[in-house]
Motif scaffolding. Structure first.
Motif, PDB file in Angstrom:
ATOM      1  N   LEU A   1       0.835  -1.201   0.000  1.00  0.00           N
ATOM      2  CA  LEU A   1       0.000   0.000   0.000  1.00  0.00           C
ATOM      3  C   LEU A   1       0.869   1.250   0.000  1.00  0.00           C
ATOM      4  O   LEU A   1       0.594   2.226  -0.702  1.00  0.00           O
ATOM      5  CB  LEU A   1      -0.933   0.009   1.212  1.00  0.00           C
TER       6      LEU A   1
ATOM      7  N   PRO B   1       7.137 -12.799   5.827  1.00  0.00           N
ATOM      8  CA  PRO B   1       6.010 -11.894   5.577  1.00  0.00           C
ATOM      9  C   PRO B   1       5.215 -11.667   6.865  1.00  0.00           C
ATOM     10  O   PRO B   1       5.052 -12.589   7.670  1.00  0.00           O
ATOM     11  CB  PRO B   1       5.168 -12.666   4.557  1.00  0.00           C
ATOM     12  N   VAL B   2       4.778 -10.457   7.072  1.00  0.00           N
ATOM     13  CA  VAL B   2       4.019 -10.112   8.263  1.00  0.00           C
ATOM     14  C   VAL B   2       2.526 -10.208   7.942  1.00  0.00           C
ATOM     15  O   VAL B   2       2.063  -9.619   6.972  1.00  0.00           O
ATOM     16  CB  VAL B   2       4.375  -8.685   8.716  1.00  0.00           C
TER      17      VAL B   2
ATOM     18  N   MET C   1      -8.159   3.267   3.246  1.00  0.00           N
ATOM     19  CA  MET C   1      -6.737   3.195   3.575  1.00  0.00           C
ATOM     20  C   MET C   1      -5.968   3.584   2.328  1.00  0.00           C
ATOM     21  O   MET C   1      -6.178   2.993   1.268  1.00  0.00           O
ATOM     22  CB  MET C   1      -6.348   1.770   3.975  1.00  0.00           C
ATOM     23  N   LYS C   2      -5.067   4.535   2.493  1.00  0.00           N
ATOM     24  CA  LYS C   2      -4.324   4.996   1.328  1.00  0.00           C
ATOM     25  C   LYS C   2      -2.848   5.104   1.693  1.00  0.00           C
ATOM     26  O   LYS C   2      -2.482   5.812   2.630  1.00  0.00           O
ATOM     27  CB  LYS C   2      -4.874   6.348   0.877  1.00  0.00           C
ATOM     28  N   GLY C   3      -2.033   4.375   0.953  1.00  0.00           N
ATOM     29  CA  GLY C   3      -0.599   4.490   1.149  1.00  0.00           C
ATOM     30  C   GLY C   3      -0.062   5.627   0.305  1.00  0.00           C
ATOM     31  O   GLY C   3      -0.615   5.951  -0.741  1.00  0.00           O
ATOM     32  N   PHE C   4       1.025   6.233   0.767  1.00  0.00           N
ATOM     33  CA  PHE C   4       1.564   7.346  -0.013  1.00  0.00           C
ATOM     34  C   PHE C   4       3.046   7.517   0.280  1.00  0.00           C
ATOM     35  O   PHE C   4       3.549   7.097   1.313  1.00  0.00           O
ATOM     36  CB  PHE C   4       0.821   8.647   0.290  1.00  0.00           C
TER      37      PHE C   4
ATOM     38  N   LYS D   1      10.760  -4.085  -6.316  1.00  0.00           N
ATOM     39  CA  LYS D   1       9.966  -3.027  -6.927  1.00  0.00           C
ATOM     40  C   LYS D   1       9.439  -2.107  -5.840  1.00  0.00           C
ATOM     41  O   LYS D   1       8.847  -2.546  -4.865  1.00  0.00           O
ATOM     42  CB  LYS D   1       8.794  -3.677  -7.680  1.00  0.00           C
ATOM     43  N   SER D   2       9.652  -0.825  -6.004  1.00  0.00           N
ATOM     44  CA  SER D   2       9.127   0.133  -5.038  1.00  0.00           C
ATOM     45  C   SER D   2       9.058   1.487  -5.705  1.00  0.00           C
ATOM     46  O   SER D   2       9.366   1.647  -6.880  1.00  0.00           O
ATOM     47  CB  SER D   2      10.019   0.167  -3.803  1.00  0.00           C
ATOM     48  N   TYR D   3       8.612   2.472  -4.936  1.00  0.00           N
ATOM     49  CA  TYR D   3       8.397   3.800  -5.498  1.00  0.00           C
ATOM     50  C   TYR D   3       9.699   4.524  -5.771  1.00  0.00           C
ATOM     51  O   TYR D   3       9.724   5.492  -6.492  1.00  0.00           O
ATOM     52  CB  TYR D   3       7.512   4.630  -4.582  1.00  0.00           C
TER      53      TYR D   3
ATOM     54  N   LEU E   1      -1.088   2.688  -3.039  1.00  0.00           N
ATOM     55  CA  LEU E   1      -2.393   2.084  -3.312  1.00  0.00           C
ATOM     56  C   LEU E   1      -3.478   2.657  -2.405  1.00  0.00           C
ATOM     57  O   LEU E   1      -3.192   3.135  -1.310  1.00  0.00           O
ATOM     58  CB  LEU E   1      -2.314   0.565  -3.097  1.00  0.00           C
TER      59      LEU E   1
ATOM     60  N   LEU F   1      -1.316   5.771   5.194  1.00  0.00           N
ATOM     61  CA  LEU F   1      -0.249   4.816   5.494  1.00  0.00           C
ATOM     62  C   LEU F   1       1.064   5.359   4.956  1.00  0.00           C
ATOM     63  O   LEU F   1       1.261   5.442   3.746  1.00  0.00           O
ATOM     64  CB  LEU F   1      -0.561   3.456   4.880  1.00  0.00           C
ATOM     65  N   CYS F   2       1.926   5.736   5.872  1.00  0.00           N
ATOM     66  CA  CYS F   2       3.177   6.413   5.524  1.00  0.00           C
ATOM     67  C   CYS F   2       4.350   5.454   5.584  1.00  0.00           C
ATOM     68  O   CYS F   2       5.325   5.608   4.856  1.00  0.00           O
ATOM     69  CB  CYS F   2       3.371   7.563   6.500  1.00  0.00           C
ATOM     70  N   GLY F   3       4.262   4.474   6.447  1.00  0.00           N
ATOM     71  CA  GLY F   3       5.353   3.525   6.591  1.00  0.00           C
ATOM     72  C   GLY F   3       4.936   2.399   7.503  1.00  0.00           C
ATOM     73  O   GLY F   3       3.874   2.427   8.113  1.00  0.00           O
TER      74      GLY F   3
END
Lengths: 350, 350
Positions: free
Chosen positions: A282, B272-273, B289-292, B74-76, A287, B260-262
């Motif tokens: 997320l 995996p958690v 819920m929004k990750g950013f 893969k990540s931002y 996401l 969701l920041c981290g």
């Protein structure tokens, strides 16, 4: 599965219908509901009061969300009361009226399901038009809450854009068959569905506009989805939860959006279900996951009717119904729905 | 923890600085990073090319997101390259320039951290003003990416409204101390924070505008939060993930929003958690819920500067820094950050 194409008619007079057979919740189910959690009663209907109407139901809806209402927990709709008749969507014909607004003979949609006859204030009923060639049950399905759920979820919640790749869980259900077709009509580039049998998977691609489909019983959803969505997914419409949600989180492109409509995989479990193990995606992929229930988005109904009506008339949207006959089999219909025995909308014909 | 209040000055000439000491990634960490995953090198800087500047860094930032960049996934942001000098936020002084835009003596913010001296094209540097009474490090913290992250997360992602109750995990960290104060200034009714020591918990309520705070090491977060948020929460700003996210989902009011920041709780795990066991609340309560990651919201920086500048000048926003001295201790600073040894922004003073 039945393909239902005839229209119910009412030729009984009010004099012959003075009682109502109703299904009550006798006990709150623990895990899978069982027959003894429900009770069938027949009650006498009193004389019509001013403003009331008496309606003979033609169809009642059974929906996954009803399982949640059988629990005594905080939710978006009040729990069903014990020892009271359950509520739900239904469509019927007015057979007696003490209201100018809702005359005898009118076709009405309402929330007084789980009974064969209902007598309530006219304000609780919405008069609808007959649609040539379609049974009244369409108002419980593609032109009702089911279709609106698919429409709102795709357009308002998941913010579907032209060119998106869309993944749908529970794709052969009432909502899922609507989602696939609406996604295509709204410009999705590729639509992928998941269902629980080879027959359903075949229907998804042959009839419901899906480009590809997987049978979640054939292997890990995560791997199957990854192989069908090699360029990733942009939108996920979730009716199932669990491993489908984890698979979607694994395949999401940056900026992906999930509309969470339901989680039927968890409705009948007694232990808490662990969430996806890849929630961190997320953050890293930016996401959005948004849960919704259609009751909070009623303001979109006019736009929905304006689009869905012509789609149905033109044959651009098709649908199946799975029909169980008789109010006495309403609980069987509901349990069949929970087990995934339906294709398209599960209905009880009264 | 240090309260840092002096400003670095540069009195060395370019002639005396012809080398750069840099920290490279020697191996991708498995679980918790260890010293051998990093390497310190000293390289000769060539003669300045046209358009280049040479900058002596004053401070470099260590941030939780850097742990993700050490993995090859893969990540931002692109993963750190093996055997290459790592990148990160830094602020420094121009000591030599072949660019009219970025003159000698200018204070500059840039992304060439993890080294004491950097020589690159002037386009990679942003000239900033000296702020009376504040060290240049503020550009890495409250007036930098950290503050912007808090601001964007609250206003754009979580859509904070007047009267909301806000819960913040990692509340004593750089972002968390900003979130609490911004939430209050933006009209939150009640702000609740979580941190990992009694000292931090005390600071949250005494200095950072939190109405209540919990120590997540004292007992289940879910129970502690429920007792502090008896009327539920509307916004969750998450820096931690895991049990904090599950606790928030348990306490959310209808229509709640999570930014969701981290998820620092999961950054150094090798398994995996599992996700929260109450994901179904997303549907039943209509949650979002929004990750950013702040890099995708740079367009909000001007609005942020316009508000945060005066807040800092007026003392409406305060901050702590935890400063480690010397590029040779940059890895120690990063590991301390991962262990939660900081209050406020963790920095390396070069």
């Amino acid at each position: 599965m039945h393909d239902y194409a005839t229209k119910g008619t009412t030729d009984m007079t009010a004099d012959t219908i003075a009682t109502s057979t109703q299904i009550q919740l006798a006990a709150r189910p623990v895990g899978w509901p069982k027959a003894s959690d429900f009770r069938t009663v027949t009650v006498e209907l009193g004389a019509l009061q001013p403003g009331q109407v008496r309606v003979k139901n033609e169809f009642m809806s059974v929906d996954p969300y009803m399982r949640g209402r059988m629990n005594d927990v905080k939710s978006y709709v009040a729990p069903y009361e014990l020892d009271a008749t359950m509520l739900g969507g239904a469509v019927g014909r007015v057979i007696e009226s003490a209201s100018d607004d809702v005359p005898v003979g009118a076709l009405v949609v309402h929330a007084f399901g789980w009974r064969d006859v209902v007598q309530e204030d006219a304000a609780g009923f919405r008069v609808v038009e007959e649609i040539p060639g379609l049974a009244s049950s369409v108002y419980l399905g593609m032109l009702g809450m089911t279709g609106l759920t698919a429409y709102v979820g795709l357009t308002e919640i998941a913010k579907l854009k032209q060119g998106d790749t869309v993944f749908v869980s529970g794709a052969a259900g009432a909502v899922g068959t609507a989602v696939g077709q609406i996604a295509r009509l709204k410009g999705a580039r590729r639509v992928i569905g998941s269902a629980g049998s080879a027959e359903k998977v075949a229907l998804l691609t042959s009839k419901y506009g899906y480009d590809a489909a997987l049978n979640y019983k054939d292997g890990p959803v995560r791997e199957q989805l990854a192989s069908l969505a090699t360029e990733g997914i942009d939108v996920f419409f979730d009716n199932v939860g669990g491993d489908h949600l984890e698979a979607a989180l694994n395949s999401f492109n940056d900026g992906g959006r999930a509309a969470l409509c339901g989680a039927i995989s968890a409705y009948n479990t007694t232990e808490p279900v662990a969430g996806p193990r890849n929630m961190s995606n997320l953050v890293t992929r930016g996401l959005t996951m948004k849960g919704f229930t259609v009751g909070n988005y009623a303001e979109h109904a006019p736009a929905f009717y304006a689009e869905m009506g012509p789609w149905l008339q033109n044959g651009e949207v098709v649908f199946d119904e799975t029909v169980v006959d008789g109010i006495d089999h309403a609980v069987d219909a509901f349990l069949g729905l929970m087990r995934g025995e339906n294709v398209g909308k599960m209905l009880v014909r009264i």
